[in-house]
Design a protein around this motif. Structure first.
Motif, mmCIF file in Angstrom:
data_model
loop_
_atom_site.group_PDB
_atom_site.id
_atom_site.type_symbol
_atom_site.label_atom_id
_atom_site.label_comp_id
_atom_site.label_asym_id
_atom_site.label_seq_id
_atom_site.Cartn_x
_atom_site.Cartn_y
_atom_site.Cartn_z
ATOM 1 N N PHE A 233 0.803 -1.109 -0.147
ATOM 2 C CA PHE A 233 0.038 0.045 0.188
ATOM 3 C C PHE A 233 0.782 1.196 0.012
ATOM 4 C CE2 PHE A 233 0.047 -1.909 4.139
ATOM 5 C CZ PHE A 233 0.723 -0.940 4.979
ATOM 6 N N GLY A 234 0.643 2.364 -0.573
ATOM 7 C CA GLY A 234 1.143 3.608 -0.623
ATOM 8 C C GLY A 234 1.746 3.584 -2.101
ATOM 9 N N ARG A 235 2.057 4.826 -2.592
ATOM 10 C CA ARG A 235 2.548 5.057 -3.841
ATOM 11 C C ARG A 235 4.068 5.656 -3.823
ATOM 12 N NH1 ARG A 235 -0.475 1.825 -4.160
ATOM 13 N NH2 ARG A 235 -2.530 1.527 -5.845
ATOM 14 N N SER A 236 4.795 5.163 -4.414
ATOM 15 C CA SER A 236 6.344 5.602 -4.182
ATOM 16 C C SER A 236 6.866 6.422 -5.439
ATOM 17 C CB SER A 236 7.022 4.383 -4.079
ATOM 18 O OG SER A 236 7.103 3.558 -5.422
ATOM 19 N N SER A 237 5.783 6.809 -6.416
ATOM 20 C CA SER A 237 6.452 7.828 -7.339
ATOM 21 C C SER A 237 5.377 8.793 -7.788
ATOM 22 C CB SER A 237 7.038 7.169 -8.530
ATOM 23 O OG SER A 237 5.985 6.152 -8.902
ATOM 24 N N GLY A 238 5.795 9.844 -8.619
ATOM 25 C CA GLY A 238 4.792 10.842 -9.098
ATOM 26 C C GLY A 238 4.410 11.381 -7.981
ATOM 27 N N ARG A 239 3.328 12.559 -8.389
ATOM 28 C CA ARG A 239 2.904 13.424 -7.434
ATOM 29 C C ARG A 239 2.308 12.808 -5.999
ATOM 30 N NH1 ARG A 239 -1.777 17.958 -8.568
ATOM 31 N NH2 ARG A 239 -1.840 18.894 -6.508
ATOM 32 N N GLU A 240 1.669 11.659 -6.414
ATOM 33 C CA GLU A 240 0.921 10.783 -5.134
ATOM 34 C C GLU A 240 1.953 10.417 -4.096
ATOM 35 O OE1 GLU A 240 -1.813 10.843 -8.429
ATOM 36 O OE2 GLU A 240 0.574 10.347 -8.387
#
Length: 512
Positions: free
Chosen positions: A478-485
């Protein structure tokens, strides 16, 4: 560097590169210095020949404490600068990475066993990561909220403080850059522990970060140590405000639990068993090439590897036959050869796990269409080479069809129709990636929407970019590790209320 070992050519070259890039010392990088470890000896091995490269001492809790102390000061100094200045500093980090690109690529090739053609590309992507987030540094701002009162209410995105990041052995420098760049963009300090099997290029990247003008010492520390000792001490440290982990689901569950005991959030990028779906109406030539890239690139040591190939039953037999013939032609060999597309497995433990899973699959009835084991031409090398392997006639409930292999092993399963393909793709606890090959645009988008995965490709595979969010569903984390997010994980929102009324109401209390 140990003088008790017989120095191979690779070990001698690693020693020379460490001399060039780290001043000839081995340990943890903290506040501009290499700090020797305090624990048991750890040995790095060359995956291409199985011989020792060097030994170093596990960092241990006392070195973790030094890193945390340095991070506190580094983070305060970093946030004392303007956002624009931090962006300029991050662009300077990118410039330094590019200036040392060839040495970094060679060191990654020698220590991780990745083909030089791959490591050169990954180092270039690390520079892109810092450049991308440099552009975000002065664009992180809050908003004014129209609350139904006489107050001015606004928000401030603020850094968490000290972020602990734990990265894997399959793409050491790539994942280090992937994690460090958004964290410091948001104003945090980083204490990163790479895998004890592949710490070298992460150490160099940490040093390059702090070589950049206006980057304070202590902002980026790199711990050279083992997970159960050094990593555990960093996760449990009272100054840790976020834990980011890239690796297996089993280890991720343990790390997330340890972080939770410290009342600390975590971001987990875990394993996958991604489905690569080929319909009968696909461009077959493109799908054949795409299927090879999906699983055999990086010797299959990729969390997004398309390790389950789902093929329309109408073309299944022909597709498997052509794919096996093509896979046998992929250039395979020493990572130093620019022509090599598949190098060795990173370590002996993983090599043996792959072999055991393939053997169990064939004993359970799977057909070995090609590959299996170390090619004859490389058996005398002593390296951990495993040939591109395709298993057909794989049962849907077989272990090889459900659990991550993390090697160049493809399980091929037929499907009957679109509904069956989607059901089969989703018949896994993982949800990291997937793909579909079809010339029907309606079907392409239907399948993309129906398959549970954080990243999905249509008529392609494995394209990623720092600007696009990356992360998993389900057991893939879970969670995002790139981009604006990714920046939302590295910031916390403060709400500020300002009374603007000339004579605000006093709902409670008296004037004394």
């Amino acid at each position: 560097m140990p003088d008790t070992m017989t120095m191979s050519h690779a070990a001698a070259r690693v020693e020379a590169l460490i001399g060039q890039l780290l001043g000839g010392k081995m340990g943890s990088y903290i506040a501009g210095e290499i700090i020797p470890g305090t624990g048991a000896a750890l040995t790095l091995t060359n995956p291409a020949d199985g011989k020792a490269l060097l030994s170093f001492a596990d960092a241990g809790a006392s070195v973790v404490e030094q890193a945390m102390q340095a991070a506190r000061g580094g983070q305060r100094a970093w946030m004392a600068q303007t956002a624009a200045a931090r962006g300029r500093a991050m662009n300077e980090i990118a410039r330094l990475v590019r200036a040392h690109a060839e040495a970094l690529a060679e060191l990654e090739m020698l220590s991780a066993g990745k083909p030089i053609r791959d490591t050169r590309g990954e180092v270039a992507k690390v520079a892109e990561m810092f450049e991308y987030y440099a552009g975000w540094a002065d664009k992180l701002h809050g908003e004014v909220i129209p609350v139904p009162s006489s107050h001015l209410n606004y928000t401030r995105p603020e850094p968490l403080g000290i972020v602990v990041q734990i990265t894997p052995w399959n793409a050491p420098i790539f994942t280090a850059g992937w994690q460090i760049a958004p964290a410091i963009c948001a104003g945090n300090a980083v204490v990163l522990k790479p895998s004890e099997l592949t710490p070298l290029t992460s150490l160099v990247l940490g040093k390059l970060c702090e070589m950049a003008e206006d980057v304070p010492n202590g902002l980026v520390s790199i711990l050279a140590g083992a997970g159960p000792t050094t990593g555990a001490a960093a996760v449990a440290h009272p100054d840790t405000r976020l834990v980011v982990f890239v690796g297996s689901a089993e280890a991720g569950a343990q790390i997330a639990a340890a972080a939770a005991r410290n009342i600390v959030p975590s971001v987990l990028e875990l394993g996958g068993k991604s489905a690569n779906i080929v319909f009968a109406d696909a461009d077959i030539e493109r799908a054949l090439i795409g299927a090879q890239a999906a699983i055999f690139g990086g010797a299959g040591q990729s969390c997004v590897a398309g390790s389950r190939l789902l093929v329309d039953r109408r073309i299944h037999a022909q597709f498997v036959e052509r794919l096996a013939a093509a896979a046998a032609k992929i250039p395979f060999g020493l990572p130093s050869d620019p022509a090599t597309q598949i190098g060795p497995i990173n370590n002996r433990r993983q090599f043996e796990k792959i072999g055991a899973m393939v053997e169990a699959a064939t004993q359970s009835g799977a057909l070995l269409a090609t590959g299996g084991g170390c090619p004859n031409a490389l058996q005398s090398s002593g390296g951990y080479f495993y040939a591109p392997t395709i298993l057909a006639d794989v049962a849907r409930d077989a272990l090889i069809a459900r659990e991550e292999v993390f090697g160049p092993v493809l399980a091929v399963l037929p499907f009957e129709d679109e509904a069956d393909a989607v059901a089969l793709a989703n018949d896994t606890p993982y949800g990291l990636a997937g793909a579909v090959w079809t010339q029907d645009p309606g079907r392409a988008h239907r399948v993309a929407g129906a398959v549970r995965a954080g990243t999905f490709w249509i008529n392609g595979y494995k394209t990623i970019n720092v600007a696009s969010p990356f992360g998993g569903f389900g057991r893939s984390g879970f969670g995002r590790s790139s981009g604006r997010e990714a920046l939302s994980a590295y910031t916390q929102i403060k709400s500020v209320w300002v009374e603007t009324a000339a004579n605000p109401a006093a709902p409670f209390g008296y004037v004394g």
